[in-house]
Design an enzyme around this catalytic site. Structure first.
Site, mmCIF file in Angstrom:
data_model
loop_
_atom_site.group_PDB
_atom_site.id
_atom_site.type_symbol
_atom_site.label_atom_id
_atom_site.label_comp_id
_atom_site.label_asym_id
_atom_site.label_seq_id
_atom_site.Cartn_x
_atom_site.Cartn_y
_atom_site.Cartn_z
ATOM 1 N N ASP A 1 1.175 17.429 70.851
ATOM 2 C CA ASP A 1 2.595 17.491 71.172
ATOM 3 C C ASP A 1 3.022 16.525 72.259
ATOM 4 O OD1 ASP A 1 1.331 18.593 73.331
ATOM 5 O OD2 ASP A 1 1.866 20.663 72.846
ATOM 6 N N GLU B 1 -3.903 20.139 65.156
ATOM 7 C CA GLU B 1 -3.359 21.165 66.064
ATOM 8 C C GLU B 1 -1.870 21.402 65.765
ATOM 9 O OE1 GLU B 1 -2.587 20.989 70.531
ATOM 10 O OE2 GLU B 1 -4.598 21.804 70.507
ATOM 11 N N GLU C 1 7.129 19.127 75.345
ATOM 12 C CA GLU C 1 6.127 19.259 74.273
ATOM 13 C C GLU C 1 6.615 20.093 73.088
ATOM 14 O OE1 GLU C 1 5.526 19.625 77.512
ATOM 15 O OE2 GLU C 1 3.734 18.490 78.079
ATOM 16 N N HIS D 1 -0.372 21.061 86.084
ATOM 17 C CA HIS D 1 0.303 19.759 85.948
ATOM 18 C C HIS D 1 1.610 19.808 85.158
ATOM 19 C CE1 HIS D 1 -1.672 20.013 82.048
ATOM 20 N NE2 HIS D 1 -0.830 19.097 81.624
ATOM 21 N N ARG E 1 5.368 19.902 83.976
ATOM 22 C CA ARG E 1 6.644 19.458 84.555
ATOM 23 C C ARG E 1 7.525 20.640 84.937
ATOM 24 N NH1 ARG E 1 5.650 15.789 80.570
ATOM 25 N NH2 ARG E 1 5.775 13.597 81.132
ATOM 26 N N HIS F 1 -4.295 16.184 88.408
ATOM 27 C CA HIS F 1 -3.831 15.356 87.287
ATOM 28 C C HIS F 1 -3.175 14.094 87.845
ATOM 29 C CE1 HIS F 1 -1.478 14.437 83.638
ATOM 30 N NE2 HIS F 1 -2.207 15.320 83.000
HETATM 31 N N1 UDP Z 1 -9.834 17.989 81.483
HETATM 32 C C1 UDP Z 1 -10.707 17.006 81.917
HETATM 33 N N2 UDP Z 1 -10.744 16.706 83.261
HETATM 34 C C2 UDP Z 1 -9.957 17.330 84.177
HETATM 35 C C3 UDP Z 1 -9.071 18.334 83.708
HETATM 36 C C4 UDP Z 1 -9.023 18.625 82.371
HETATM 37 O O1 UDP Z 1 -11.444 16.414 81.125
HETATM 38 O O2 UDP Z 1 -10.047 17.001 85.365
HETATM 39 C C5 UDP Z 1 -9.752 18.272 80.037
HETATM 40 C C6 UDP Z 1 -9.835 19.719 79.638
HETATM 41 O O3 UDP Z 1 -11.167 20.095 79.382
HETATM 42 C C7 UDP Z 1 -9.006 19.750 78.362
HETATM 43 C C8 UDP Z 1 -7.977 18.705 78.620
HETATM 44 O O4 UDP Z 1 -8.484 17.856 79.620
HETATM 45 O O5 UDP Z 1 -9.766 19.337 77.242
HETATM 46 C C9 UDP Z 1 -6.714 19.381 79.066
HETATM 47 O O6 UDP Z 1 -5.841 18.419 79.415
HETATM 48 P P1 UDP Z 1 -4.503 18.731 80.194
HETATM 49 O O7 UDP Z 1 -4.627 20.001 80.942
HETATM 50 O O8 UDP Z 1 -4.173 17.477 80.909
HETATM 51 O O9 UDP Z 1 -3.431 18.848 79.018
HETATM 52 P P2 UDP Z 1 -2.948 20.005 78.083
HETATM 53 O O10 UDP Z 1 -4.124 20.596 77.398
HETATM 54 O O11 UDP Z 1 -2.187 20.968 78.928
HETATM 55 O O12 UDP Z 1 -2.058 19.304 77.117
#
Ligand code: UDP
Length: 366
Positions: free
Chosen positions: A98, A120, A134, A207, A209, A240
């Protein structure tokens, strides 16, 4: 030729990369010609994942700019991906999740009359503001996509209720769980784990918004209070790159000796620390899927989640974004052994680590 169509995977952020790299590898292993186009919407965090999964993009648009707004990024991604489509002429485009990249990538393919497969697919809060932007991006991608790879039956039902053709919606599990099979290792060591020692380690990320400002500070104050009341706990918080939590984290947590603030971790470090932590406290989407696969309960710092299956299954505790709500949820899991044990043992509804095989099987049938 083996009769397999030319595919292009388009992605730009860390979570998309974590969830698509294992799929690209699986498809290539089966002989599909797959090119990879990255927008690099998050440069450093994307590169950490590409390195960890040893994947080299065929087209790297390198779009990240300082202070970039969503409109500028969307426009640049649309134009950049359109160029890559013209150059590689794929017969199907795969996007994930997303993000702005997923939306712009799907739109570029739509304008070029190339079918889109959405990995997904079908996650919804049905609240356009949560998460923002998103929820818009994933609904727009669904509208464009010809093939939907839904992680769960509930996600499939969302798509069917919106009018998707049943024969084009495949329930596959989430490819994030497949990624863990590559990254998590028995013999992993890290100085952060040594620092935490025998203390119970909280893995914290934030992280979004929509939590910017006062809600973020409240959430972090709640975590600090819960830690300080329990000297046998510690927390690591990889920040982040979008910077939304940095100021609040530095103000609220930096001088707390029980907390380590770090930069974004590469997925090998992050997944291995997650495998060894006590509890995840997060507003992330992906971590809500991954941590339960490793037997770790998750406190979700959001008002709404597009992952209600996890709440229903008992792997996720939706805390809201208020200071009191987060404090209560974290305290419960730190103090109530029965509640903790039930969550740690609950079955993860996001799959068994074989989602990529199911997607590849579906593509072979299409
Ligand atoms: N992740 C990572 N390093 C970090 C924090 C998260 O590799 O320091 C990985 C986590 O395992 C997951 C993904 O990043 O697979 C999640 O990303 P994020 O939280 O940025 O985005 P969201 O899933 O909320 O879209």
């Amino acid at each position: 030729m083996n009769g397999k169509k030319r595919l292009m995977a388009v992605f730009g952020t860390r979570p998309e990369a974590i969830k698509l790299c294992p799929l690209v590898h699986e498809l290539r292993r089966r002989g599909w010609p797959v090119t990879v186009c990255v927008t690099a919407q998050h440069r450093q965090m994307l590169d950490q994942v590409l390195d960890a999964f040893r994947l080299r993009p065929d087209a790297d648009l390198d779009l990240m700019r300082p202070e970039q707004d969503l409109a500028g990024l969307t426009a640049a991604a649309l134009e950049g991906v359109s160029g890559a489509l013209a150059r590689f002429s794929p017969e199907m485009v795969l996007v994930q999740g997303d993000t702005v990249t997923a939306f712009a990538g799907a739109l570029a393919a739509f304008y070029a009359h190339i079918p889109v497969g959405h990995v997904e697919a079908g996650l919804r809060t049905y609240d356009m503001e949560r998460p923002w932007p998103e929820e818009f991006a994933r609904r727009a991608v669904s509208l464009i996509s010809g093939y939907h790879f839904a992680p769960t039956a509930a996600a499939r039902n969302n798509l069917l209720a919106e009018g998707a053709a049943p024969e084009r919606v495949f329930v596959t599990g989430n490819t994030a769980i497949d990624a863990l099979r590559t990254t998590v290792r028995e013999d992993y060591v890290n100085p952060i784990l040594d620092w935490a020692g025998s203390r119970r380690l909280l893995l914290v990320t934030a992280h979004r918004r929509e939590s910017r400002g006062a809600p973020m500070e409240g959430m972090l104050r709640a975590i600090r209070r819960a830690l300080e009341e329990r000297p046998d706990t510690a927390a690591v918080f990889p920040l982040h790159m979008n910077g939304l939590a940095r100021e609040a984290a530095e103000r609220v947590l930096a001088d707390c000796p029980q907390v380590r603030l770090t930069g974004p971790m590469d997925p090998v470090d992050f997944h291995n620390i997650m495998a060894r932590c006590y509890l995840a406290v997060t507003d992330s989407g992906g971590i809500q899927e991954e941590a339960p696969a490793l037997g770790k309960p998750v406190v979700v710092m959001r008002d709404a989640t597009e992952r209600p299956e996890g709440v229903a299954a008992g792997t996720l505790l939706l805390a809201g974004t208020s200071e009191q709500g987060v404090y209560r949820a974290v305290s419960t899991l730190l103090d109530d052994q029965a509640a903790y044990g039930a969550m740690a043992r609950a079955e993860n509804p996001y799959g068994d680590g074989h989602a990529c095989e199911r997607i590849a099987d579906a593509l072979e049938r299409i």
